[in-house]
Design a protein around this motif. Structure first.
Motif, PDB file in Angstrom:
ATOM      1  N   LEU A   1       1.210  -0.962  -0.129  1.00  0.00           N
ATOM      2  CA  LEU A   1      -0.194  -0.109  -0.138  1.00  0.00           C
ATOM      3  C   LEU A   1       1.367   1.260   0.097  1.00  0.00           C
ATOM      4  N   GLU A   2       2.501   1.156   0.963  1.00  0.00           N
ATOM      5  CA  GLU A   2       2.418   2.490   0.891  1.00  0.00           C
ATOM      6  C   GLU A   2       3.038   2.588   0.012  1.00  0.00           C
ATOM      7  N   SER A   3       4.158   1.854  -1.084  1.00  0.00           N
ATOM      8  CA  SER A   3       4.893   1.825  -2.005  1.00  0.00           C
ATOM      9  C   SER A   3       4.292   2.457  -3.425  1.00  0.00           C
ATOM     10  N   ALA A   4       2.368   1.967  -3.249  1.00  0.00           N
ATOM     11  CA  ALA A   4       1.809   2.304  -4.258  1.00  0.00           C
ATOM     12  C   ALA A   4       1.453   3.621  -3.868  1.00  0.00           C
TER      13      ALA A   4
ATOM     14  N   LEU B   1       1.878   9.773  -5.686  1.00  0.00           N
ATOM     15  CA  LEU B   1       1.918  11.000  -4.638  1.00  0.00           C
ATOM     16  C   LEU B   1       3.320  11.410  -5.202  1.00  0.00           C
ATOM     17  N   ALA B   2       4.386  10.517  -5.740  1.00  0.00           N
ATOM     18  CA  ALA B   2       5.389  10.815  -6.116  1.00  0.00           C
ATOM     19  C   ALA B   2       5.610  11.791  -7.581  1.00  0.00           C
ATOM     20  N   ALA B   3       4.757  10.693  -8.302  1.00  0.00           N
ATOM     21  CA  ALA B   3       4.504  11.207  -9.273  1.00  0.00           C
ATOM     22  C   ALA B   3       3.913  12.430  -9.823  1.00  0.00           C
ATOM     23  N   ASP B   4       2.611  12.785  -8.745  1.00  0.00           N
ATOM     24  CA  ASP B   4       1.512  13.855  -8.897  1.00  0.00           C
ATOM     25  C   ASP B   4       2.280  14.966  -8.532  1.00  0.00           C
ATOM     26  N   ASP B   5       3.485  14.722  -8.112  1.00  0.00           N
ATOM     27  CA  ASP B   5       4.368  16.375  -7.112  1.00  0.00           C
ATOM     28  C   ASP B   5       3.714  16.481  -5.949  1.00  0.00           C
ATOM     29  N   LYS B   6       3.091  15.049  -5.498  1.00  0.00           N
ATOM     30  CA  LYS B   6       2.305  16.285  -4.523  1.00  0.00           C
ATOM     31  C   LYS B   6       2.950  15.284  -2.822  1.00  0.00           C
ATOM     32  N   TYR B   7       3.820  15.143  -2.220  1.00  0.00           N
ATOM     33  CA  TYR B   7       4.291  13.786  -1.810  1.00  0.00           C
ATOM     34  C   TYR B   7       5.201  14.443  -0.641  1.00  0.00           C
ATOM     35  N   GLU B   8       4.695  15.402   0.915  1.00  0.00           N
ATOM     36  CA  GLU B   8       4.997  16.189   1.016  1.00  0.00           C
ATOM     37  C   GLU B   8       4.683  15.609   2.439  1.00  0.00           C
ATOM     38  N   GLU B   9       5.557  16.601   3.387  1.00  0.00           N
ATOM     39  CA  GLU B   9       6.167  15.946   5.003  1.00  0.00           C
ATOM     40  C   GLU B   9       4.654  15.521   5.222  1.00  0.00           C
TER      41      GLU B   9
ATOM     42  N   GLU C   1      -7.108   9.818  -2.143  1.00  0.00           N
ATOM     43  CA  GLU C   1      -7.281   9.949  -3.464  1.00  0.00           C
ATOM     44  C   GLU C   1      -6.470   8.723  -3.687  1.00  0.00           C
ATOM     45  N   MET C   2      -5.115   8.644  -3.555  1.00  0.00           N
ATOM     46  CA  MET C   2      -3.778   7.616  -4.083  1.00  0.00           C
ATOM     47  C   MET C   2      -4.528   6.360  -3.552  1.00  0.00           C
ATOM     48  N   ILE C   3      -5.149   6.311  -2.511  1.00  0.00           N
ATOM     49  CA  ILE C   3      -5.448   5.180  -1.585  1.00  0.00           C
ATOM     50  C   ILE C   3      -6.139   4.486  -2.802  1.00  0.00           C
ATOM     51  N   LYS C   4      -7.217   5.340  -3.847  1.00  0.00           N
ATOM     52  CA  LYS C   4      -9.009   4.578  -4.750  1.00  0.00           C
ATOM     53  C   LYS C   4      -8.193   4.902  -5.620  1.00  0.00           C
ATOM     54  N   LYS C   5      -7.010   5.512  -6.325  1.00  0.00           N
ATOM     55  CA  LYS C   5      -7.100   4.966  -7.453  1.00  0.00           C
ATOM     56  C   LYS C   5      -5.826   3.428  -7.123  1.00  0.00           C
TER      57      LYS C   5
ATOM     58  N   GLY D   1      -7.977   2.226 -13.213  1.00  0.00           N
ATOM     59  CA  GLY D   1      -7.791   1.891 -14.527  1.00  0.00           C
ATOM     60  C   GLY D   1      -7.021   0.890 -14.656  1.00  0.00           C
ATOM     61  N   THR D   2      -6.359   1.423 -15.755  1.00  0.00           N
ATOM     62  CA  THR D   2      -5.243   0.223 -16.504  1.00  0.00           C
ATOM     63  C   THR D   2      -3.418  -0.123 -15.330  1.00  0.00           C
ATOM     64  N   ARG D   3      -4.016   1.811 -13.956  1.00  0.00           N
ATOM     65  CA  ARG D   3      -3.022   1.293 -13.458  1.00  0.00           C
ATOM     66  C   ARG D   3      -3.323   0.856 -12.261  1.00  0.00           C
ATOM     67  N   GLY D   4      -4.308   0.058 -11.567  1.00  0.00           N
ATOM     68  CA  GLY D   4      -4.909  -0.511 -10.779  1.00  0.00           C
ATOM     69  C   GLY D   4      -4.172  -2.118 -10.425  1.00  0.00           C
ATOM     70  N   VAL D   5      -4.604  -2.144  -9.180  1.00  0.00           N
ATOM     71  CA  VAL D   5      -3.694  -3.160  -8.892  1.00  0.00           C
ATOM     72  C   VAL D   5      -5.113  -4.401  -9.106  1.00  0.00           C
ATOM     73  N   SER D   6      -6.213  -4.718  -8.986  1.00  0.00           N
ATOM     74  CA  SER D   6      -6.491  -5.441  -9.322  1.00  0.00           C
ATOM     75  C   SER D   6      -7.232  -5.125 -11.019  1.00  0.00           C
ATOM     76  N   GLN D   7      -7.207  -6.020 -12.225  1.00  0.00           N
ATOM     77  CA  GLN D   7      -7.146  -5.914 -13.694  1.00  0.00           C
ATOM     78  C   GLN D   7      -8.654  -6.461 -13.650  1.00  0.00           C
ATOM     79  N   THR D   8      -8.344  -7.778 -13.340  1.00  0.00           N
ATOM     80  CA  THR D   8     -10.159  -8.204 -13.144  1.00  0.00           C
ATOM     81  C   THR D   8     -11.412  -7.102 -12.323  1.00  0.00           C
ATOM     82  N   THR D   9     -10.980  -6.556 -11.354  1.00  0.00           N
ATOM     83  CA  THR D   9     -12.115  -5.762 -11.026  1.00  0.00           C
ATOM     84  C   THR D   9     -12.302  -4.889 -11.288  1.00  0.00           C
ATOM     85  N   ILE D  10     -11.282  -3.452 -12.487  1.00  0.00           N
ATOM     86  CA  ILE D  10     -11.488  -2.960 -12.984  1.00  0.00           C
ATOM     87  C   ILE D  10     -12.606  -3.398 -14.264  1.00  0.00           C
ATOM     88  N   SER D  11     -11.920  -4.573 -14.972  1.00  0.00           N
ATOM     89  CA  SER D  11     -12.503  -5.032 -16.002  1.00  0.00           C
ATOM     90  C   SER D  11     -14.477  -4.907 -15.524  1.00  0.00           C
TER      91      SER D  11
END
Length: 213
Positions: free
Chosen positions: A109-112, A117-125, A182-186, A191-201
């Protein structure tokens, strides 16, 4: 298999029952389900079964995708971004298939979340502290088979209420940080970056059917 109709009967996801509806502040319908798994040397190892419960009126917020088939929606990350940001209640019910240490789940969960967050430049203290608190919550737990993790995302506040039920005991925590929420939801619904593609489909197919009504 994903039943693309919203029904009144219990849905079995890999032999684990999911009620067709749950009530939080209002009734939410099971609109998607699937599993998280990994393939090692041609062997499929299943970790969790997932049920996604949403307010039926989610479709009002997705009208621009009306008429698109499920296979197209499953590949459309804008569709899932709209689903995530829609002001409706969302509830995830995750049931453990293969037992795992809580710390292992916490690290995934933490790394995902951190990577997103880092990719969106939102990883602050503040985000780091909220994520650390969440990882600590899972740290000491042991997820036996049939343990349940639920994530409740209210419609009006950018928080996540998390309950872990294992061996008849419940523990709770709340994520107050909007970016982490927001990132837990993501992670689960992205979508294509979700942890479970069976769920997304499955979600894409159900919502495609609901939108065509």
């Amino acid at each position: 298999m994903c039943a693309t109709t919203v029904g009144t009967e219990t849905v079995m996801v890999d032999e684990i029952p999911f009620p067709p509806e749950i009530t939080t502040t209002k009734p939410l319908s099971l609109l998607g389900h699937g599993i998280t798994d990994i393939e090692i040397h041609f062997l499929q190892i299943k970790f969790t079964a997932i049920g996604v419960y949403l307010e039926p009126e989610i479709v009002k917020h997705l009208q621009q995708w009306k008429g698109k088939p499920g296979a197209v929606l499953a590949e459309d990350d804008d569709f899932f971004d709209a689903l995530i940001s829609a002001p409706v209640e969302k509830f995830l019910r995750i049931v453990v298939i293969k037992e795992i240490k809580g710390s292992q789940y916490g690290v995934q969960l933490e790394s995902a979340v951190r990577d997103r967050l880092a990719a969106d430049d939102k990883y602050e203290e503040e985000e780091e502290a909220a994520l650390e608190k969440l990882v600590e919550f899972f740290q000491a737990a042991y997820f036996k088979k049939n343990s349940i993790i639920t994530y409740h995302f209210p419609a009006t506040s950018a928080t996540a209420e998390i309950i872990l039920s294992t061996e008849g005991k419940d523990s709770k925590t709340t994520v107050e940080n909007a970016n982490v929420t927001e990132m837990i939801k993501k992670w689960y619904l992205g979508g294509t970056r979700g942890v479970s593609q069976t769920t997304i489909s499955c979600l894409a197919n159900t919502l495609s059917a609901e939108l065509s009504k």
